[in-house]
Design a protein around this motif. Structure first.
Motif, PDB file in Angstrom:
ATOM      1  N   LEU A 161       6.741   1.555 -26.144  1.00 27.41           N
ATOM      2  CA  LEU A 161       5.969   0.744 -27.082  1.00 27.41           C
ATOM      3  C   LEU A 161       4.505   1.183 -27.148  1.00 27.41           C
ATOM      4  N   GLU A 162       4.111   2.043 -26.233  1.00 30.69           N
ATOM      5  CA  GLU A 162       2.702   2.464 -26.158  1.00 30.69           C
ATOM      6  C   GLU A 162       2.619   3.942 -26.592  1.00 30.69           C
ATOM      7  N   ALA A 163       1.557   4.287 -27.321  1.00 29.26           N
ATOM      8  CA  ALA A 163       1.496   5.583 -28.006  1.00 29.26           C
ATOM      9  C   ALA A 163       1.765   6.792 -27.102  1.00 29.26           C
ATOM     10  N   ASP A 164       1.080   6.848 -25.951  1.00 33.25           N
ATOM     11  CA  ASP A 164       1.260   8.039 -25.097  1.00 33.25           C
ATOM     12  C   ASP A 164       2.711   8.192 -24.640  1.00 33.25           C
ATOM     13  N   ALA A 165       3.320   7.065 -24.291  1.00 37.00           N
ATOM     14  CA  ALA A 165       4.723   7.106 -23.846  1.00 37.00           C
ATOM     15  C   ALA A 165       5.643   7.457 -25.029  1.00 37.00           C
ATOM     16  N   MET A 166       5.307   6.952 -26.216  1.00 37.41           N
ATOM     17  CA  MET A 166       6.103   7.311 -27.412  1.00 37.41           C
ATOM     18  C   MET A 166       6.029   8.811 -27.667  1.00 37.41           C
ATOM     19  N   ILE A 167       4.821   9.355 -27.509  1.00 34.73           N
ATOM     20  CA  ILE A 167       4.632  10.795 -27.750  1.00 34.73           C
ATOM     21  C   ILE A 167       5.462  11.603 -26.749  1.00 34.73           C
ATOM     22  N   ALA A 168       5.437  11.159 -25.485  1.00 36.38           N
ATOM     23  CA  ALA A 168       6.214  11.877 -24.454  1.00 36.38           C
ATOM     24  C   ALA A 168       7.704  11.806 -24.776  1.00 36.38           C
ATOM     25  N   GLU A 169       8.195  10.622 -25.146  1.00 40.74           N
ATOM     26  CA  GLU A 169       9.614  10.491 -25.494  1.00 40.74           C
ATOM     27  C   GLU A 169       9.943  11.314 -26.746  1.00 40.74           C
ATOM     28  N   GLY A 170       9.037  11.267 -27.712  1.00 42.11           N
ATOM     29  CA  GLY A 170       9.257  12.019 -28.957  1.00 42.11           C
ATOM     30  C   GLY A 170       9.368  13.516 -28.686  1.00 42.11           C
ATOM     31  N   ARG A 171       8.493  14.015 -27.814  1.00 42.70           N
ATOM     32  CA  ARG A 171       8.539  15.456 -27.463  1.00 42.70           C
ATOM     33  C   ARG A 171       9.866  15.787 -26.783  1.00 42.70           C
ATOM     34  N   GLU A 172      10.334  14.885 -25.925  1.00 47.27           N
ATOM     35  CA  GLU A 172      11.607  15.105 -25.222  1.00 47.27           C
ATOM     36  C   GLU A 172      12.765  15.138 -26.224  1.00 47.27           C
ATOM     37  N   LEU A 173      12.774  14.185 -27.143  1.00 48.19           N
ATOM     38  CA  LEU A 173      13.848  14.134 -28.153  1.00 48.19           C
ATOM     39  C   LEU A 173      13.799  15.381 -29.040  1.00 48.19           C
ATOM     40  N   ALA A 174      12.587  15.804 -29.388  1.00 46.03           N
ATOM     41  CA  ALA A 174      12.443  16.964 -30.285  1.00 46.03           C
ATOM     42  C   ALA A 174      12.933  18.261 -29.645  1.00 46.03           C
ATOM     43  N   LYS A 175      12.995  18.265 -28.291  1.00 47.43           N
ATOM     44  CA  LYS A 175      13.497  19.469 -27.586  1.00 47.43           C
ATOM     45  C   LYS A 175      14.994  19.666 -27.807  1.00 47.43           C
ATOM     46  N   ILE A 176      15.689  18.587 -28.217  1.00 52.61           N
ATOM     47  CA  ILE A 176      17.158  18.660 -28.321  1.00 52.61           C
ATOM     48  C   ILE A 176      17.580  19.714 -29.333  1.00 52.61           C
ATOM     49  N   ALA A 177      16.913  19.714 -30.493  1.00 55.08           N
ATOM     50  CA  ALA A 177      17.272  20.678 -31.542  1.00 55.08           C
ATOM     51  C   ALA A 177      16.165  20.701 -32.588  1.00 55.08           C
ATOM     52  N   GLU A 178      16.148  21.765 -33.376  1.00 54.26           N
ATOM     53  CA  GLU A 178      15.154  21.937 -34.440  1.00 54.26           C
ATOM     54  C   GLU A 178      15.179  20.803 -35.459  1.00 54.26           C
ATOM     55  N   ASN A 179      16.406  20.271 -35.711  1.00 54.22           N
ATOM     56  CA  ASN A 179      16.531  19.270 -36.782  1.00 54.22           C
ATOM     57  C   ASN A 179      16.389  17.821 -36.308  1.00 54.22           C
ATOM     58  N   VAL A 180      15.901  17.622 -35.069  1.00 55.42           N
ATOM     59  CA  VAL A 180      15.631  16.249 -34.641  1.00 55.42           C
ATOM     60  C   VAL A 180      14.405  15.709 -35.379  1.00 55.42           C
ATOM     61  N   THR A 181      14.535  14.487 -35.853  1.00 54.10           N
ATOM     62  CA  THR A 181      13.409  13.756 -36.430  1.00 54.10           C
ATOM     63  C   THR A 181      13.090  12.614 -35.484  1.00 54.10           C
ATOM     64  N   VAL A 182      11.855  12.539 -35.035  1.00 55.61           N
ATOM     65  CA  VAL A 182      11.485  11.486 -34.085  1.00 55.61           C
ATOM     66  C   VAL A 182      11.259  10.194 -34.858  1.00 55.61           C
ATOM     67  N   LYS A 183      11.987   9.155 -34.448  1.00 59.85           N
ATOM     68  CA  LYS A 183      11.872   7.868 -35.143  1.00 59.85           C
ATOM     69  C   LYS A 183      10.951   6.954 -34.343  1.00 59.85           C
ATOM     70  N   LEU A 184       9.947   6.417 -35.035  1.00 52.72           N
ATOM     71  CA  LEU A 184       8.917   5.603 -34.380  1.00 52.72           C
ATOM     72  C   LEU A 184       8.780   4.272 -35.109  1.00 52.72           C
ATOM     73  N   PRO A 185       8.518   3.188 -34.372  1.00 53.65           N
ATOM     74  CA  PRO A 185       8.369   1.889 -35.040  1.00 53.65           C
ATOM     75  C   PRO A 185       7.022   1.774 -35.758  1.00 53.65           C
ATOM     76  N   LEU A 186       6.996   0.930 -36.793  1.00 54.13           N
ATOM     77  CA  LEU A 186       5.767   0.778 -37.577  1.00 54.13           C
ATOM     78  C   LEU A 186       4.803  -0.208 -36.902  1.00 54.13           C
ATOM     79  N   THR A 187       4.138   0.318 -35.863  1.00 55.89           N
ATOM     80  CA  THR A 187       3.105  -0.432 -35.144  1.00 55.89           C
ATOM     81  C   THR A 187       1.893   0.496 -35.072  1.00 55.89           C
TER      82      THR A 187
END
Ligand code: G3P
Length: 217
Positions: A61-87
């Protein structure tokens, strides 16, 4: 209009994908729960199956942690789109992750003003939820129309990804007002083919054909 499938059901995705009906896939924590699969494993499998963007959602729920999770998800494949809540934190993470060249889908959008903020933060996709607005007696389609107008007024390139689609009418109306993408459960996409006059007409043709006594093969 692009068709994304709102599921993590591999068989359902594969069936539609074989018909060329899948331009992308969206998931969320509820969809992952329903699948009974591990998010990293199932996302990897979907990404291998489908060429287009595959949304995988962060749960921090906090930006830095979202960024870390997003980077991890994006490592899965080129076509991953990181989904983030509108906050605010989601918008901060959106700015950072799109700045790194990652695709971002900003989700849980319920107002045109929220969609404007997401576009300004550089979102690749904005996900307004039609069905959940209809559920509380508001008009989800009005929101899609408003966002279309605002984005066109200023030339924002963020794609409108209409979500929380519950009926074939939602898909029809999204196409009419110019949503860039719809994401819908596979069963709703398959329902698009149904028309009672098609069924009636086919039944009559089959009866008449039987009377001809002919065969093609
Ligand atoms: O991807 C999110 C979404 O489509 C949610 O749909 O039916 O749970 O409101 P629904």
């Amino acid at each position: 209009m692009k068709f994304f499938v709102d599921t993590a059901d591999i068989d359902a995705i594969a069936e539609l994908n074989d018909l060329g009906m899948v331009d992308g896939v969206t998931t969320n924590p509820s969809i992952i729960l329903k699948s009974g699969r591990n998010i990293l494993e199932v996302t990897k499998e979907i990404c291998a199956l489908v060429d287009g963007p595959v949304s995988a959602e962060v749960v921090a729920l906090e930006a830095d942690a979202m960024i870390a999770e997003g980077r991890e998800l994006a490592k899965i494949a080129e076509n991953v789109t990181v989904k983030l809540p509108l906050t605010w934190d989601g918008l901060k993470a959106c700015k950072v992750l799109t700045g790194e060249g990652k695709m971002v889908n900003v989700t849980l959008c319920f107002s045109a003003n929220q969609a404007l903020l997401a576009a300004k933060a550089g979102a690749t996709f904005i996900s307004p939820f039609i069905g959940r607005l209809d559920d509380i007696n508001l008009d989800g389609m009005d929101l899609i129309e408003d966002i279309r107008t605002i984005y066109d007024n200023y030339g924002y390139e963020t794609q409108i990804l209409a979500a929380s689609i519950r009926s074939v009418n939602h898909i029809h109306d999204c196409a009419v007002v110019g949503a860039d993408v719809i994401t819908a459960p596979p069963e709703i996409i398959k329902k698009l083919v149904s028309h009672p006059l098609t069924d009636q007409g086919l039944e009559q043709f089959m009866k008449d054909w039987a009377k001809t006594g002919q065969s093609i093969l």
